[in-house]
Write an enzyme that holds these catalytic residues in place. Sequence first.
Site, PDB file in Angstrom:
ATOM      1  N   ASP A 291       0.849  -1.191   0.000  1.00  0.00           N
ATOM      2  CA  ASP A 291       0.000   0.000   0.000  1.00  0.00           C
ATOM      3  C   ASP A 291       0.887   1.244   0.000  1.00  0.00           C
ATOM      4  O   ASP A 291       1.783   1.377   0.835  1.00  0.00           O
ATOM      5  CB  ASP A 291      -0.909   0.002   1.231  1.00  0.00           C
ATOM      6  CG  ASP A 291      -1.950   1.101   1.161  1.00  0.00           C
ATOM      7  OD1 ASP A 291      -2.987   0.864   0.538  1.00  0.00           O
ATOM      8  OD2 ASP A 291      -1.727   2.174   1.740  1.00  0.00           O
ATOM      9  N   ASN A 299      -2.300  12.775  -3.962  1.00  0.00           N
ATOM     10  CA  ASN A 299      -3.230  13.227  -4.994  1.00  0.00           C
ATOM     11  C   ASN A 299      -3.732  14.632  -4.704  1.00  0.00           C
ATOM     12  O   ASN A 299      -3.821  15.478  -5.598  1.00  0.00           O
ATOM     13  CB  ASN A 299      -4.422  12.268  -5.093  1.00  0.00           C
ATOM     14  CG  ASN A 299      -4.188  11.176  -6.118  1.00  0.00           C
ATOM     15  OD1 ASN A 299      -3.352  11.304  -6.999  1.00  0.00           O
ATOM     16  ND2 ASN A 299      -4.927  10.096  -6.011  1.00  0.00           N
ATOM     17  N   HIS A 304      -4.257  14.494  -9.657  1.00  0.00           N
ATOM     18  CA  HIS A 304      -4.448  13.088 -10.016  1.00  0.00           C
ATOM     19  C   HIS A 304      -3.505  12.621 -11.131  1.00  0.00           C
ATOM     20  O   HIS A 304      -3.153  11.446 -11.186  1.00  0.00           O
ATOM     21  CB  HIS A 304      -5.904  12.843 -10.419  1.00  0.00           C
ATOM     22  CG  HIS A 304      -6.847  12.919  -9.257  1.00  0.00           C
ATOM     23  ND1 HIS A 304      -7.009  11.883  -8.364  1.00  0.00           N
ATOM     24  CD2 HIS A 304      -7.655  13.919  -8.817  1.00  0.00           C
ATOM     25  CE1 HIS A 304      -7.880  12.224  -7.434  1.00  0.00           C
ATOM     26  NE2 HIS A 304      -8.289  13.456  -7.681  1.00  0.00           N
ATOM     27  N   TYR A 325      12.831 -12.476  -8.466  1.00  0.00           N
ATOM     28  CA  TYR A 325      12.322 -13.531  -7.579  1.00  0.00           C
ATOM     29  C   TYR A 325      11.358 -14.472  -8.305  1.00  0.00           C
ATOM     30  O   TYR A 325      10.713 -15.309  -7.674  1.00  0.00           O
ATOM     31  CB  TYR A 325      11.606 -12.902  -6.384  1.00  0.00           C
ATOM     32  CG  TYR A 325      12.506 -12.118  -5.475  1.00  0.00           C
ATOM     33  CD1 TYR A 325      13.064 -12.689  -4.335  1.00  0.00           C
ATOM     34  CD2 TYR A 325      12.826 -10.790  -5.748  1.00  0.00           C
ATOM     35  CE1 TYR A 325      13.894 -11.960  -3.490  1.00  0.00           C
ATOM     36  CE2 TYR A 325      13.647 -10.051  -4.912  1.00  0.00           C
ATOM     37  CZ  TYR A 325      14.179 -10.647  -3.785  1.00  0.00           C
ATOM     38  OH  TYR A 325      15.007  -9.922  -2.948  1.00  0.00           O
ATOM     39  N   GLU A 335      -4.374   2.314  -4.690  1.00  0.00           N
ATOM     40  CA  GLU A 335      -2.915   2.424  -4.522  1.00  0.00           C
ATOM     41  C   GLU A 335      -2.331   1.150  -3.927  1.00  0.00           C
ATOM     42  O   GLU A 335      -1.250   1.166  -3.350  1.00  0.00           O
ATOM     43  CB  GLU A 335      -2.571   3.622  -3.626  1.00  0.00           C
ATOM     44  CG  GLU A 335      -2.976   3.496  -2.185  1.00  0.00           C
ATOM     45  CD  GLU A 335      -4.394   4.003  -1.905  1.00  0.00           C
ATOM     46  OE1 GLU A 335      -4.670   4.334  -0.748  1.00  0.00           O
ATOM     47  OE2 GLU A 335      -5.209   4.059  -2.841  1.00  0.00           O
TER      48      GLU A 335
END
Length: 688
Positions: A291, A299, A304, A325, A335
């Site tokens: 996150d 924003n 935006h 990986y 997000e």
Amino acid sequence: MGAETRREAGTLDPLSLGGIVSERVSPGLADIAHAEPFEPRYELGPYELRTLYRTEAQAKRRKEARPGLWIAVAIYVLFSVSDLLLIPDVAARTIAARFAVGLTALLILEGQLRRRAATGWLDVTCAAAIIFGYVGWLCPAVMSADKESVSYYMVFGTIFMMSANLFFTFRFKISIITSTIILCILYIVNYYMPTTPVYKMVFATFYISCFTFTSYVNWKLNEERYNVFLNALEARIQHKEATERGKALLRLSRTDPLTGLENRRAIDEKLRDYWNDWQKLGAGFVAILIDVDFFKKFNDCYGHQEGDRCLIQVANALSDMIKQYNGSIGRYGGEEFIVLARMEKKDQVADLAEAICRTVENLAIAHELRRDGISIVTASVGAAFTRKQTGAKLEKIIHEADRALYLAKAGGRNCARLFDPTDPQSSDESENLAALLKIAIGQDLVSLVYQPIKDVASGRLEAVEALMRLKMLDGTLVPPSLFIPVAERTGSILELGRWAIRTVCAELLAGDHVRLVSVNVSPIQLKTPGFAASVATILGETGVTGNRLAFEITEGLEMEMHSDILRCISDLKLLGIKIWLDDFGTGFAGLSWLRLIDFDTVKIDRSFLHDCATPNGKAMLQDIIALVRNRGHKILVEGVETEEQMALMREFGIDKVQGFHVGRPVPAANLQAKRAVQRRPFTVLKSA
């Protein structure tokens, strides 16, 4: 082996020939998301079509050469019966010639096929088999004493003329050459046969007619084959275009249009595959939720478009890093991103989670409005690793990663947390608490106790703070430090908060048992639309005025300077409700909130009072008191537990105090019994 031979080794796909059919290179995921996936078809010219037809026809002729020659030889040999009937005197020779020519032709063809000879050489072998088949039979046949039978029997030579089209799919040129050679042989033999001129003229005309007819049929067959090829090519192109269209649409349906990463649908399918492999093969994997910290503020600050660019940069950086990986990454929501990777050890999981944090941090994307001392974009990471457990379901690993992410955000953000089943805040115990909180009000498992707040100058009981208590079905008490975070994470805090406010008003304020009650309010409640209206409804139903109620707002990372929160606080103050800032000094937002909101009272966290045993600690408390006092707020200090601490509070001129020295939390019945005590303030939902 020649280029032509290599090209003919297998069936060619005409749609894949470079320079003949338009080359459709699959665009990247991000390009697909923003571009029309269906380009106009490249139209082929006549020369290109003919070239493509010849290329494809070669494969077909190669495939049909063997069965065609074997059938032709078989019929050729079966005509030996006619030799025995019509020219018995030379039948042995003609039959021997038939077998010799037939076997020779078959052996040569099989050898060529084994050596993968070019298709042109196979055509020459089959055409030569037709010509030598006729010559090989004709030479011994003309030696027969029965010239009349031979002259009539020669008519069967027209069969060889038609064989080029009957058993094989020669190109028109080879077919004409083969038929012409047969015609010439027929004419020569017809000319030297001891027959009448009328006979020669009739049969010469017949031979020419057969040649013309077979040549015309051959030409029409080749044209028809070409038309069939064009129709088949069109069908294949349309099928390929439809397939490409379907694939493009499928990619679009599985691709996030902004970042080009896999979207939630695609990642859920991949998660299901990983889970099945874990269940069947024991192949462990990790699910990681990412996150972007304070992205809404980003924003609001930069707009935006810049927010989109930020997400794209983060997505690209993480995508490149995850490739090391052998993992997969997708966008799971606004997000939020998710990573799936096969791993065997927890150490690897911790390394990957930490690498994700550092990758985002190293981008150094400016984020000036953060209030935690960091001025760049960072990410919080929660990881969950597969482990053996009974009744495990696919969704569980995502829930565990989500709980780990919650702890990472609560722990200061810009960090990674691995789900720990032994940690009460993230383990299965929190799931049990979540279920318990859903029934807590209905089953009378939740209650309130009230801790006195004293006015330092008068020594009178000024208010009470409401503290929530929870017990399990067996009566075991659950500490607020455990169930309050779970209530906030699951949303149960909304219903519990309304219940607490209603209970406070009904138990104490409606009966004038205390003057003021303070209730702890979670940021989640303040951000919920209609919270102020629901409080107004409760006040109206219980007949309590707003100035009898105080809401304590706990300073911390979750307390974002959110426009909805500021609006809600403004609405609450219009109701007359007092707003207190709780636990001042322990979080990051204190000074910002002191600047933005006119708090009635600021509660200084108990840790500063307890540190007064040292000179530095005492000086720190004095500095904080001076700061708050200069802002004009009243001051309440928590954690007063001794007379010495109480004396210190008098020395510092503190307005109100709270702690075990003042009074321990008691049920409402105790306060109701002391009706003589004047009304005091009240606080709900405290996690201490």
